[in-house]
Design a protein around this motif. Structure first.
Motif, short mmCIF file in Angstrom:
data_model
loop_
_atom_site.label_atom_id
_atom_site.label_comp_id
_atom_site.label_asym_id
_atom_site.label_seq_id
_atom_site.Cartn_x
_atom_site.Cartn_y
_atom_site.Cartn_z
N TYR A 133 0.81 -1.23 0.00
CA TYR A 133 0.00 0.00 0.00
C TYR A 133 0.84 1.29 0.00
CZ TYR A 133 -3.79 3.05 1.93
OH TYR A 133 -4.71 4.03 2.16
N ASP A 140 1.76 7.66 -6.12
CA ASP A 140 0.77 8.74 -6.27
C ASP A 140 1.42 10.11 -6.05
OD1 ASP A 140 -1.18 6.73 -6.32
OD2 ASP A 140 -1.65 6.95 -4.18
N GLN A 155 -1.05 9.38 8.73
CA GLN A 155 -0.40 9.12 7.44
C GLN A 155 1.09 9.49 7.41
OE1 GLN A 155 -1.87 7.74 4.50
NE2 GLN A 155 -3.33 7.10 6.05
N1 TRP Z 1 -3.48 6.42 2.45
C1 TRP Z 1 -4.35 7.59 2.43
C2 TRP Z 1 -5.46 7.39 3.46
O1 TRP Z 1 -5.81 6.28 3.79
C3 TRP Z 1 -4.94 7.83 1.08
C4 TRP Z 1 -3.91 8.11 0.04
C5 TRP Z 1 -3.58 7.30 -1.00
C6 TRP Z 1 -3.08 9.25 -0.03
N2 TRP Z 1 -2.61 7.89 -1.74
C7 TRP Z 1 -2.28 9.08 -1.17
C8 TRP Z 1 -2.96 10.41 0.76
C9 TRP Z 1 -1.32 10.05 -1.54
C10 TRP Z 1 -2.00 11.35 0.39
C11 TRP Z 1 -1.19 11.17 -0.74
O2 TRP Z 1 -6.01 8.37 3.92
#
Ligand code: TRP
Ligand code: SF4
Length: 329
Positions: A133, A140, A155
């Motif tokens: 993940y 991203d 996060q």
């Molecule tokens: N992992 C984040 C959450 O669960 C969601 C997310 C996925 C995210 N890709 C990201 C957040 C890139 C910031 C940047 O909230």
């Protein structure tokens, strides 16, 4: 001069609630409204699969709902690029390449990984995708060469991992990626109706779609100071669950008055929550109006999302050209 880029995402695993609004979304809107940054906000639908791969029926509907609610709280497609992750398949390609250079030990020691596994013990998440993940999240973020990533404290380990992965790519191949900064906002501590973390799995949420009587009933059911058994007992706003909502939704002069009245048993919880309900109903009214508008114009919302995908893809394609060249693939 080009504006620095900001990127953040949310998983479409359910409807948005006030915890999401005040914990993250309000921050996204504030950053947008500074007009200082080029903002990219996306629906992390592939990330939703990590926990919900057995039950994917609603992910698409939640994605559209999510964008409707984003627009309703003030994200503005003229200033923010709003898109869905899976519509930009470059994310998957970069994820694959990053997965080659990410040591397993970095993923195994990730605290969020262990916590989530405990929290989601009802779901079978002993998968490769779930462990990976944060690598997808790193893809991203660095895809857009983001300068800043507005996130909650939960996060932070993921952004830290992203920084390490970006450094490793730069070291192994070529200095392509800036190292992103996490942008933490001061967030009010809002809990769910029952005093636990606001979460749909606890059924203690106030949704951005809740209105009228349903909304008022939920607020009436909020836990308050547990020691305040009788109306004549003085209360403690600092341990009361409802009080933080007053600090957001009631004018500051009233907040002080309520805190005083609570401490001196001058106001009862029923009355206090009635006033709160009224404030929340009023505070949410403009959001609900815009929600109605967008729900009646879903074609426009889809067009906004398609435009976001075009804008995001343009950058993603350029980044991937550089990546392929750097990796010599
Ligand atoms: N992992 C984040 C959450 O669960 C969601 C997310 C996925 C995210 N890709 C990201 C957040 C890139 C910031 C940047 O909230
Ligand atoms: Fe909370 Fe209001 Fe009751 Fe005080 S009076 S405990 S602030 S609900």
């Amino acid at each position: 001069m080009e504006k620095k880029r900001i990127l953040s995402g949310m998983r479409p695993t359910g409807r948005l609630h006030l915890g999401n609004l005040h914990g993250a979304l309000a921050n996204w809107v504030d950053i947008q409204n500074t007009n200082t940054y080029d903002c990219f906000y996306f629906v992390a639908d592939w990330h939703a699969l990590t926990s919900d791969y057995k039950d994917t029926d609603l992910i698409k509907a939640y994605s559209l709902d999510m964008v409707v609610d984003w627009l309703s709280v003030g994200l503005d497609p003229a200033r923010s690029t709003l898109f869905v992750q899976s519509e930009v398949p470059e994310h998957a390609e970069l994820f694959l390449i990053l997965s080659m250079i990410t040591p397993l030990s970095w993923l195994e020691r990730n605290p969020t990984y262990k916590e989530m596994q405990e929290e989601l013990s009802n779901k079978d998440i002993g998968t490769f995708g779930f462990l990976g993940y944060p690598v997808l999240q790193a893809a991203d973020i660095i895809m857009y060469k983001a300068y800043g990533v507005p996130v909650g404290v939960d996060q932070l380990p993921h952004v830290e991992l992203t920084r390490e992965i970006a450094r490793r790519f730069n070291f192994l191949y070529k200095e392509i990626f800036p190292i992103p900064e996490p942008l933490l906002a001061q967030v009010p501590k809002l809990l769910g109706l029952d005093g636990r973390k606001m979460s749909k799995s606890y059924e203690n949420t106030i949704y951005l779609r809740d209105r009228g009587d349903e909304l008022r009933q939920k607020i009436a059911s909020m836990f308050t100071d547990p020691q305040r058994m009788k109306r004549k007992n003085p209360g403690r706003p600092d341990v009361c669950n409802a009080f933080p909502f007053h600090t957001i939704y009631s004018p500051s002069s009233e907040v002080d008055e309520i805190a005083d009245a609570c401490r001196t048993a001058g106001i009862g919880c029923v009355e206090c929550k009635k006033r709160l309900a009224q404030r929340i109903v009023e505070g949410m009214a403009p959001i609900h109006e815009r929600q109605d508008h967008y729900l009646n114009h879903l074609g426009d919302v889809k067009e906004i999302m398609a435009d976001g995908v075009r804008r995001a893809s343009k950058i993603a394609r350029l980044t991937m050209e550089q990546v392929r060249e750097a990796v010599k693939i």
